[in-house]
Design an enzyme around this catalytic site. Structure first.
Site, mmCIF file in Angstrom:
data_model
loop_
_atom_site.group_PDB
_atom_site.id
_atom_site.type_symbol
_atom_site.label_atom_id
_atom_site.label_comp_id
_atom_site.label_asym_id
_atom_site.label_seq_id
_atom_site.Cartn_x
_atom_site.Cartn_y
_atom_site.Cartn_z
ATOM 1 N N ASP A 188 -37.768 -2.508 -35.009
ATOM 2 C CA ASP A 188 -38.577 -3.675 -34.669
ATOM 3 C C ASP A 188 -38.119 -4.911 -35.447
ATOM 4 O O ASP A 188 -36.930 -5.067 -35.724
ATOM 5 C CB ASP A 188 -40.064 -3.336 -34.946
ATOM 6 C CG ASP A 188 -40.998 -4.064 -33.996
ATOM 7 O OD1 ASP A 188 -41.117 -5.292 -34.125
ATOM 8 O OD2 ASP A 188 -41.604 -3.405 -33.135
ATOM 9 N N HIS A 212 -44.892 -7.814 -36.037
ATOM 10 C CA HIS A 212 -45.005 -6.791 -35.009
ATOM 11 C C HIS A 212 -44.667 -5.398 -35.540
ATOM 12 O O HIS A 212 -45.431 -4.447 -35.372
ATOM 13 C CB HIS A 212 -44.050 -7.227 -33.886
ATOM 14 C CG HIS A 212 -44.132 -6.462 -32.631
ATOM 15 N ND1 HIS A 212 -43.128 -5.605 -32.231
ATOM 16 C CD2 HIS A 212 -45.061 -6.431 -31.655
ATOM 17 C CE1 HIS A 212 -43.444 -5.099 -31.057
ATOM 18 N NE2 HIS A 212 -44.615 -5.574 -30.680
ATOM 19 N N SER A 217 -46.993 -2.580 -26.693
ATOM 20 C CA SER A 217 -46.430 -2.481 -28.039
ATOM 21 C C SER A 217 -47.287 -1.628 -28.939
ATOM 22 O O SER A 217 -46.785 -0.959 -29.835
ATOM 23 C CB SER A 217 -46.370 -3.872 -28.679
ATOM 24 O OG SER A 217 -45.137 -4.464 -28.444
#
Ligand code: NAG
Ligand code: NAG
Ligand code: NAG
Ligand code: NAG
Ligand code: NAG
Length: 839
Positions: free
Chosen positions: A206, A244, A416
């Protein structure tokens, strides 16, 4: 002029300046880098010597794949030579398949090469913009029914039994839902049994991972971590929006302590692999997906091509090979577990079969369901989606860790956030049964996922009695049920496959409701010969010419009557192209026997001026083998997989209004911005075109069973010219390639045009390499200048003697044997270990 001499001369000229490249860092400002795949007959050192390029090391875990660098000002020459060698490598393999040993110069061992460009952007599956923002107070709607009271009491009991003191645990409804009791992962029963992910390591691929977060640091696994954006060991988030990965990591393995909440597998370890914060090369990406793949067991990937409803993109060949390599060699040969988020583009009419990561057979593709068990407006549907799990939408969001020592997030979401929850569940499964293969895990999910009643969804009952929906896959993941089944699961036999030949259709696609149908019969003999017992994944690779891609839809109907909507019309996709060697995937046929007629229905759903032609297709059934003792591993993906050397006419080409079959309601299309959708109607209604202009399109009266076993040989003809699209981009690349031949042009003995230069090099090789045929079989996604040139050169050579052999035809589609030696060699070139190990 011998090629070898040219190379040696170049090596002398450039050798001196090639010597000062830093080993570990790539400097794309001063150097160009090339990924090269070598046959075991040639060593990287030999290549280094002959080309004057510096050997930078093996590409991660990919045996036989190496990076070479070259000073920028001279790299055009190298690029050109590598392309030539690569073509010759292809020809060599064709010759060797016919028993002709052709590698006289020792240089043909360069099987493939690609210039590495730091230009790849991958997009996070962040919650789409119109998600209700801000923390949602879970108690805003007070849960006060008797069910809620009971659930709250049970939650308190669990927290106290497990000594969970994490302040946010009670808001983590995805773990234990007291607002909508039952709408959660059903994981707490496993924790009470001591199943918390101990000993399992997941890598969060990520935008970084805050390994100094108090909620993550105790579970952080440094050895499995790397920052490919900054080329350093610690994947620490650096950019403002690098949150994230940390949030995803918290969902998997937030520590049970007094910070934020807990992860699904809160005693498991997490690595951080940072790739999303800058453009990367295919080399970086290939390294990332295999990084420390004996330690990192699960790769959590909540990203992919942009979800704009108009993109159709797949990983490059190097990355696809790395993923397949992880499947074959990672986790001690049991296969790295790749979990991909399905994508958030449903709102843009997107579909996860247009994403080459989510539609890979190697991915567990995870969509989202909201806390009301509804299909959220963002979560993409497709036939490749295996399961769903909880995420944002319907006012519930995901509560997890965040960047900062004691920071928490209450607004994580999108697919996600769904993917990492399944990563956590897989960690729990592997704690109990570490020896399960990547396919066992997919089986267990198929078996235990729970169909849910979304209000806009149609479920089909599959041939093994499971429910499948394009919106929810096999349903939502129940962690408890998944692990219970895993405990007693008997390992499946190795993977087998059947590739049909390329089936030529060459038929115009009618517009409107009518579909163009064509089919392929799979006989018992075919499956027996392929050692294939039952089907798991089905892939269809196809070529369609069209002037508006978004108008096309494709269905696949199995012999058992199950329909996969391989592709759905995408209103925003107005690309003036069709499908070029695109592979769609379906998991809806899981468990089918496979024999009988597989029918494909291509539609041009909008009556307008944009029309097209269905060119060809190929069916592949992947599944469990009959006899494990004879089953080999499938060769890694190859650029030549799409050579249509052995195509045959498709039977049953038909334009009919067929029985519509099970209906498919895609989620409502809600354009975020105004879409110029072409709807100009045609003056005349569509008629049924005849299969004109194409000897290949066979009327439906053609013999049904045209492929008896053993397989016959097929007439071979080249259709290269079809593939020379007048793509402006390619011409630009071609022109720039022309520019970099200045060096070559100075070489008088090679005459004064590059065309002649090309022929010159090959003319030396009278016995083996008529270059004019080089492009004949090669139809690739990306042609660079030289290749494009050659394709033109080969234009008139429709029948290439190199490929007209009778003996190799069945060979190609039965099992792809021809590549085995290339990919499973353990040749002496081995590795230069450590050269690209960047930690
Ligand atoms: C090689 O690089 C070093 C710095 O890394 C520099 O000091 C040296 O001058 C370079 N040598 C050449 C020949 O360019
Ligand atoms: C959830 O887990 C429990 C065990 O904790 C199990 O008995 C139950 O069947 C599972 N499924 C549901 C829907 O509760
Ligand atoms: C789905 O929900 C509707 C009402 O919302 C109900 O009538 C129907 O029986 C449910 N179906 C299933 C399969 O649960
Ligand atoms: C598409 O439409 C144009 C104009 O109507 C026509 O000339 C052409 O043959 C059509 N092509 C196909 C593949 O149907
Ligand atoms: C497909 O399109 C290309 C141009 O994009 C064209 O040259 C070719 O002839 C087309 N093929 C068929 C079968 O229509």
């Amino acid at each position: 002029m011998k090629l070898r001499n040219v190379l040696q001369l170049m090596s002398l000229i450039v050798g001196a300046s090639a010597a000062n490249v830093s080993l570990n860092r790539r400097d794309h400002g001063t150097h160009d880098y090339f990924a090269v795949h070598l046959h075991s007959s040639i060593s990287p050192l030999e290549v280094e010597r002959l080309l004057g390029a510096r050997h930078e090391g093996q590409i991660g875990e990919l045996d036989g794949h190496h990076t070479f660098s070259f000073p920028k000002e001279r790299s055009g020459d190298l690029e050109h030579i590598l392309e030539d060698l690569q073509r010759r490598g292809h020809q060599r393999r064709s010759l060797e398949a016919r028993g002709v040993y052709a590698d006289r110069e020792g240089l043909n061992g360069i099987l493939w090469s690609e210039k590495l460009r730091p230009s790849k952007h991958l997009y996070k599956r962040v919650p789409p913009p119109n998600l209700p923002s801000g923390p949602i107070a879970i108690n805003a709607r007070s849960p006060d029914g008797p069910d809620n009271q009971a659930a709250i009491a049970r939650q308190n009991e669990i927290a106290s039994k497990l000594n969970i003191k994490d302040p946010m645990f009670k808001e983590q409804w995805h773990l234990f839902n007291t607002v909508h009791p039952g709408n959660d992962l059903n994981v707490t029963g496993l924790w009470l049994e001591g199943i918390t992910g101990k000993g399992i390591i997941s890598a969060i691929v990520d935008d970084g991972l805050d390994m100094y977060s108090n909620d993550l640091k105790d579970n952080y696994y440094a050895k499995g971590s790397y920052d490919f954006n900054e080329d350093k060991p610690e994947p620490r988030p650096l950019l403002d929006d690098d949150r994230h990965g940390t949030r995803c990591a918290g969902e998997v393995a937030a520590v049970q302590n007094d910070v934020c909440g807990v992860g699904v597998a809160y005693d498991s370890k997490i690595s951080g692999i940072r790739i999303l914060s800058k453009a990367i090369t295919d080399e970086d990406e290939a390294l990332a997906v295999n990084y420390e793949f004996q330690d990192n067991e699960i790769y959590s990937c909540s990203w992919g091509p942009i979800d704009d409803g108009r993109t159709m993109d797949a990983p490059g060949i190097l990355v696809r090979r790395a993923i397949a390599n992880g499947i074959q060699k990672g986790r001690g040969g049991k296969g790295s577990v790749f979990v991909f988020a399905a994508g958030n583009g449903a709102n843009n009419g997107d579909n996860c079969n247009f994403d080459g990561y989510t539609n890979s057979i190697f991915s567990i593709t995870v969509g989202a369901v909201d806390w009301n068990n509804e299909h959220p407006y963002y979560s993409e549907s497709c036939s490749a989606q295996l399961v769903v799990t909880y995420s944002s939408g319907g006012s519930g969001q995901i509560h997890t860790s965040d960047v900062g020592s004691n920071k928490c997030s209450s607004s994580h979401g999108g697919t996600s956030a769904a993917g990492p929850l399944v990563v956590g569940v897989m960690a729990l499964v592997l704690q109990v049964r570490p020896e399960l293969t990547w396919r066992d895990l997919q089986y267990i999910l198929v078996e235990t996922a729970v169909p849910i009643n979304g209000s806009e969804t149609s479920w089909q009952t599959t041939s093994i009695g499971k429910q499948f929906s394009h919106d929810f896959g096999y349903g939502k993941v129940d962690a408890y049920a998944t692990v219970q089944l895993a405990k007693e699961w008997k390992l499946v036999k190795p993977q087998a496959w059947f590739h049909s030949p390329w089936l030529k259709v060459y038929h115009d696609i009618p517009q409107g409701d009518k579909g163009l149908t064509t089919s392929f019969d799979v006989t018992d003999e075919i499956l027996k010969k392929s050692n294939l017992e039952r089907v798991e994944h089905v892939t269809v690779t196809m070529n369609v010419n069209h002037t508006r891609r978004g108008d096309i839809s494709v269905e696949l109907r199995s012999p058992a009557g199950i329909t996969s909507h391989l592709s759905t019309a995408r209103p925003q996709d107005d690309e003036r192209a069709g499908y070029k060697d695109w592979t769609f995937m379906s998991v809806a046929h899981w468990g089918e026997k496979g024999t009988g007629k597989w029918t494909i229905i291509v539609k041009d759903t909008v009556v307008n001026d944009f029309n097209g032609t269905f060119i060809d297709w190929r069916l592949t059934l992947w599944g469990e083998s009959i006899d494990p003792s004879i089953q080999k591993l499938h060769p890694l993906p190859d650029v030549h997989d799409h050579d249509h050397d052995t195509s045959i006419p498709a039977p049953h080409v038909d334009t009919t209004s067929i029985d519509p079959g099970p209906t498919y309601t895609s989620p409502p299309f809600r354009p975020t911005d105004s879409v110029d959708r072409p709807t100009r109607p045609k003056p005349s209604t569509t008629t049924t075109p005849n299969p004109t202009g194409s000897a290949e399109a066979t009327p439906s009266s053609a013999p049904e069973n045209f492929l008896p076993s053993p397989f016959p040989t097929f007439g071979v003809s080249k259709h290269t010219q079809i593939w020379i699209y007048g793509s402006v981009a390619l011409i630009i690349i071609f022109c720039s390639a022309l520019g970099i031949y200045f060096y070559v042009q100075r070489r008088k003995r090679l005459r004064n045009t590059r065309n002649e230069y090309e022929f010159e090099m090959v003319a030396e090789d009278e016995e083996g390499f008529p270059l004019s045929g080089a492009g004949a079989g090669g139809k690739k996604h990306t042609r660079r200048g030289g290749e494009l040139y050659d394709a033109f050169a080969g234009e008139s050579d429709d029948e290439d003697p190199l490929f007209s052999s009778e003996g190799e035809d069945s060979h190609d589609y039965v099992d792809g044997d021809e590549d085995d030696d290339s990919y499973h060699d353990d040749g002496p070139q081995a590795t230069a270990p450590g050269a690209t190990t960047r930690s």
